[in-house]
Structure formats: C-alpha cells, structure tokens
Design a protein around this motif. Structure first.
Motif, PDB file in Angstrom:
ATOM      1  N   GLU A 146     121.691 141.540 114.680  1.00 20.95           N
ATOM      2  CA  GLU A 146     122.813 141.490 113.744  1.00 20.95           C
ATOM      3  C   GLU A 146     123.716 140.303 114.039  1.00 20.95           C
ATOM      4  O   GLU A 146     124.114 139.565 113.118  1.00 20.95           O
ATOM      5  CB  GLU A 146     123.615 142.796 113.820  1.00 20.95           C
ATOM      6  CG  GLU A 146     122.886 144.005 113.256  1.00 20.95           C
ATOM      7  CD  GLU A 146     123.666 145.286 113.468  1.00 20.95           C
ATOM      8  OE1 GLU A 146     123.274 146.328 112.900  1.00 20.95           O
ATOM      9  OE2 GLU A 146     124.671 145.251 114.221  1.00 20.95           O
ATOM     10  N   LEU A 147     124.047 140.092 115.307  1.00 20.79           N
ATOM     11  CA  LEU A 147     124.930 138.989 115.664  1.00 20.79           C
ATOM     12  C   LEU A 147     124.265 137.645 115.419  1.00 20.79           C
ATOM     13  O   LEU A 147     124.906 136.697 114.941  1.00 20.79           O
ATOM     14  CB  LEU A 147     125.347 139.124 117.136  1.00 20.79           C
ATOM     15  CG  LEU A 147     126.376 138.110 117.649  1.00 20.79           C
ATOM     16  CD1 LEU A 147     127.648 138.176 116.819  1.00 20.79           C
ATOM     17  CD2 LEU A 147     126.689 138.361 119.116  1.00 20.79           C
ATOM     18  N   CYS A 148     122.976 137.538 115.728  1.00 19.58           N
ATOM     19  CA  CYS A 148     122.255 136.286 115.485  1.00 19.58           C
ATOM     20  C   CYS A 148     122.216 135.958 113.992  1.00 19.58           C
ATOM     21  O   CYS A 148     122.353 134.792 113.609  1.00 19.58           O
ATOM     22  CB  CYS A 148     120.835 136.379 116.046  1.00 19.58           C
ATOM     23  SG  CYS A 148     120.725 136.290 117.844  1.00 19.58           S
ATOM     24  N   LEU A 149     122.028 136.972 113.153  1.00 19.78           N
ATOM     25  CA  LEU A 149     122.014 136.737 111.712  1.00 19.78           C
ATOM     26  C   LEU A 149     123.398 136.346 111.203  1.00 19.78           C
ATOM     27  O   LEU A 149     123.525 135.466 110.346  1.00 19.78           O
ATOM     28  CB  LEU A 149     121.519 137.981 110.984  1.00 19.78           C
ATOM     29  CG  LEU A 149     120.019 138.264 111.060  1.00 19.78           C
ATOM     30  CD1 LEU A 149     119.699 139.589 110.391  1.00 19.78           C
ATOM     31  CD2 LEU A 149     119.222 137.147 110.405  1.00 19.78           C
ATOM     32  N   ASP A 150     124.444 137.000 111.706  1.00 17.80           N
ATOM     33  CA  ASP A 150     125.801 136.649 111.282  1.00 17.80           C
ATOM     34  C   ASP A 150     126.101 135.183 111.568  1.00 17.80           C
ATOM     35  O   ASP A 150     126.652 134.451 110.736  1.00 17.80           O
ATOM     36  CB  ASP A 150     126.832 137.534 111.996  1.00 17.80           C
ATOM     37  CG  ASP A 150     126.773 138.976 111.530  1.00 17.80           C
ATOM     38  OD1 ASP A 150     126.100 139.240 110.506  1.00 17.80           O
ATOM     39  OD2 ASP A 150     127.391 139.840 112.171  1.00 17.80           O
ATOM     40  N   GLU A 151     125.723 134.738 112.767  1.00 13.71           N
ATOM     41  CA  GLU A 151     125.992 133.347 113.146  1.00 13.71           C
ATOM     42  C   GLU A 151     124.999 132.400 112.478  1.00 13.71           C
ATOM     43  O   GLU A 151     125.369 131.298 112.062  1.00 13.71           O
ATOM     44  CB  GLU A 151     125.920 133.208 114.660  1.00 13.71           C
ATOM     45  CG  GLU A 151     126.982 134.025 115.400  1.00 13.71           C
ATOM     46  CD  GLU A 151     126.820 133.956 116.905  1.00 13.71           C
ATOM     47  OE1 GLU A 151     125.760 133.444 117.371  1.00 13.71           O
ATOM     48  OE2 GLU A 151     127.721 134.418 117.629  1.00 13.71           O
TER      49      GLU A 151
END
Length: 462
Positions: A338-343
């Motif tokens: 999730e965090l990798c996709l957000d960034e």
C-alpha cells in the motif's frame, strides 16, 4: 562522469557494494566496510561444498506452499482507491488518473496476476522492482514487475539512487541496458540485513532445512523403489577371488533389486546376506521431514497447519486463526505494498490505496449476521451498510442510524437523578402561581378548582 556503485542480489547470494569501474570485492562507504562477497547460511558451507540452490529449494513442498499461499492471499484482496474526508474517515472512491491502473496494471496481467507476481518476486528474491509507464501528462498508466535478476540498484556520489535495467521485452524495455532514476521504479524490499537497498529472501534462512528435506525425500524414494529392502553385503566363510565377488554382486543386483524385489534368493557355498542400511522407522524420516517443513514455515511466518504440516489448533474459530495469520504474516506485506503504491503512483491530495481485508478475514455466516445485527441495532452502522456487506441492495429507510427508544443519554439521566424522588411515577407539583386580582366569582372558581386538583393528587398518590 561520477562513479556509481552497484548492489547485486541473485538468489541467496548477497554481493557487496562495488564501484562499476572497479573489480574490487569490498568497499568502505559512509556506513562502514563491506568485506564479504558471498553470505553463507552457516559458517564453512562454502568449504564443505554445501550449496543451497534457489531453483532446487523452490521445489520443496513447504517452500512452494508458503510462497504460493502468501502471494495468493495478498493478491485476492481487492486493492481500492480511497479518499479521506474532513472527519478523517477513509472511503472508497474513483479517479480517472489513478483508478484504471489499479484495476488493470498492464496489458498482459490482471490485478490478481500482478500482485501475485509482485509477492513471488519479493518472497523468493527479497526484492520487487516495478517499472512505471507514464502518459503525456506524467500520470502512471501501467506497471510492470521486472525480473529481479535483471535489475541493479546504483548509488551516485551525491547519494542519488538509480536502477540499471537489463533488456526485458515483456515490460517494454528493449534496450540492452538502460539506467533510470529511482522515481521511475517502485522498489519493495524485505529483510534489508546487509544493505538498505538489498532485500533478502527467507530462503536465506530456511534453504538448508529445505535442502535437507529434499535429501531425505530422495533417499526415501530410492528406498521404496528398492522394495523397502535395505542394501547389505554377501559374506562367505572363506576368501574368494575378486572376479568371483564381482560376479556375485552383479548377479545379486540384477536379480534381487529394483523391479525384481521380492524374489527368493538361494545362497550356496556358505554365503550369508547381512543388511546394512537402517530401516525407515529407525531413521525417523517422518519426524525429520516434519521438522524441516516446520522450519521453513516458521521463517516465512506461516502457521504450519496452513502449509499442510501438522494438525490445526483444536478450537474452532476460523476468524481468530485468520486474524492471527494476518497480523503475524501478511500485515507487513499488505502495508508495504500500500505504501509503495501511494508513493509510486504519486497520489496527491486526499487519495490513498488500501487492500480490502474483508476478502481475507471473512467470518462464518452465523457470526457475520450476529455482528452486523448488533452494529445496526446499536447505532454504529446503517442497515444499508450492513446489507451491502451481505451483497444486498438498499431498502427504504435503511440510510439512517437507528437506536432503541429506551436508551437515554447520560445528560438526561443526570437530570432525572437530580429530582427529589427520581423513581416517583408522578411528576413534582409545579410551583404555585399567584393569581392576578379578579372578581369574586372568578376567584371562587379558581379556589374550587385548586381544591379539586389537590384532592385528585392525594387520591392518586394513595
């Protein structure tokens, strides 16, 4: 041109940071010295020719099951685009800039295949490299999971991170080699024990146990191919010539082993057969195989019973077991993706990505109905929201929060308790009001009415 430093990770071998222009095997950077070229699972493995080959280890049943289980469980959860409101509540939404790439990451993979590929690369290599494809607006419209063996992280003197990509036609990278800045790559890594840009697969820790398990299975297969009859020696009471010994050995192997197992052997001239190999029960193969499989599962964080090793817990609570599995094994991967996709998608404003964990932590029907009923009658959820979780359409009057009438606020209860007699069913008498001056007839009528009201109250209280 500034020298750039290369970090390589191929399978279980972790190579040190070395300048691209140099052939040195060690380098001192701002974090200290890197002196080891190849990391070993145990000290001295290289001298003893103990090899842990990735392709072989992946064929071990427990390793294969753990990788496929984690990858499929993460992939089956639907990824959602969510938006936060002024109250800090995240709710699902859509956007023409971000929703399409989440529904269909690229031209040859759907979302389940894409995230399965993502997790398989991370679990087996410790690293997942995702290449972005942008349109003329600079918006990411496609994502490609790259072969981790064809990607090398690079560090410039000023600390900037780049990635050297080898040819990958499926991902649209047709050049022999190209270097791209870090903003064009989503790099999800795990177990960065040796360098912050180099992830490490759990196979680094459980590869030896998996190799041992495979060796036991190979020996067991050969054992049962030989009719579960151990090998041994033919002994004679006296000395025999080498030629005679060779002839007897060839005759025995040709007639009484393999497909000829079970035949009756007739021994003459004082020959005697003595078995040499221990029986399977003596070698405790089953216990050894279970130990190696449980070790593999423990390193991946997967409960052994989910990989088919051992028996499940005795209590029957699927929700609690799945919750434990999620928190101990899956949550770190879910939060990381999730965090990798957000960034990586450069989500702006109130947008974010979120996996729908309800697809994983589904309760049994009875428990789910009971929980939704309590949530709706308790004023926590609208009936339509509960019906949506069951796949039912909205109904008239379902878009409101309901609460039973007998429930009172603390403020109302405090006012009740402040009365002279909070539990009296008769309300307190209103304060006397001095009547305005009036004529005699009106005054007499009011006095009579007051006496009647007083008598009525006394009779009611009695």
């Amino acid at each position: 041109m500034k020298p750039r430093y290369r970090v390589r990770a191929d399978g279980t071998d972790i190579r040190a940071v070395v300048p691209m222009e140099s052939k040195a095997v060690s380098l001192v950077d701002d974090r200290g010295a890197w002196h080891t070229l190849i990391r070993e699972a145990m000290a001295g493995d290289w001298q003893r020719n103990v090899e842990v080959k990735l392709d072989s280890v992946l064929s071990h049943s427990a390793v294969f099951r753990c990788v496929s289980l984690i990858a499929s469980d993460v992939a089956k959860m639907r990824i959602r685009l969510v938006q936060v409101d002024d109250d800090g509540i995240w709710s699902e939404t859509t956007s023409p800039s971000y929703s399409p790439v989440l529904r269909k990451p690229n031209r040859f993979q759907n979302r389940i295949q894409f995230f399965t590929n993502w997790m398989e690369s991370k679990l087996t290599r410790g690293n997942t490299y995702v290449l972005k494809e942008r349109d003329n607006r600079g918006v990411v419209i496609r994502l490609y999971v790259l072969d981790p063996t064809r990607v090398k992280p690079l560090i410039a003197d000023d600390g900037a991170v780049y990635y050297e990509l080898q040819q990958d036609t499926l991902a649209g990278q047709t050049l022999e080699a190209v270097m791209v800045p870090a903003k064009e790559i989503i790099h999800d890594r795990w177990n960065t024990l040796f360098h912050p840009l180099v992830g490490l697969s759990p196979i680094f820790a459980n590869g030896l146990a998996a190799t041992q398990g495979q060796a036991i299975q190979s020996m067991s297969a050969g054992f049962f191919q030989n009719g579960a009859q151990p090998g041994g020696v033919l002994t004679a009471p006296g000395a025999i010539a080498d030629e005679t010994a060779k002839r007897l050995k060839e005759h025995w192997e040709a007639n009484y082993t393999g497909k000829n197992r079970g035949r009756v052997a007739v021994l003459g001239d004082g020959l005697h057969y003595e078995p040499m190999t221990a029986k399977a029960v003596d070698a405790q193969l089953v216990e050894q195989l279970r130990w190696s499989a449980e070790t593999v599962c423990s390193v991946f964080g997967v409960p052994a019973y989910k990989a088919g090793v051992g028996t499940p817990p005795p209590y029957n609570n699927v929700e609690a077991l799945n919750q434990q599995y999620y928190s101990d094994c899956l949550q770190i991967h879910v939060e990381s993706v999730e965090l990798c996709l957000d960034e990586g998608l450069e989500l702006k404003g109130p947008y974010g990505t979120e996996f729908d964990i309800d697809d994983l932590l589904r309760m049994d029907t009875a428990t789910q109905i009971d929980a939704l009923t309590k949530a709706t009658t308790g004023g926590l959820m609208k009936p339509d929201e509960g019906r949506k979780k069951l796949g039912l359409k909205p109904v008239t009057g379902g878009d409101a929060v309901y609460l039973q009438q007998q429930n009172y606020s603390l403020e109302a209860l405090a006012k009740r308790d402040a009365q002279a007699d909070p539990f009296s069913p008769v309300p307190a008498e209103p304060p006397a009001v001095t009547p305005e001056p009036a004529n005699d007839d009106e005054a007499q009528a009011r006095a009579t009415l007051a006496l009647l009201e007083k008598d009525f109250r006394e009779a009611l209280n009695a």
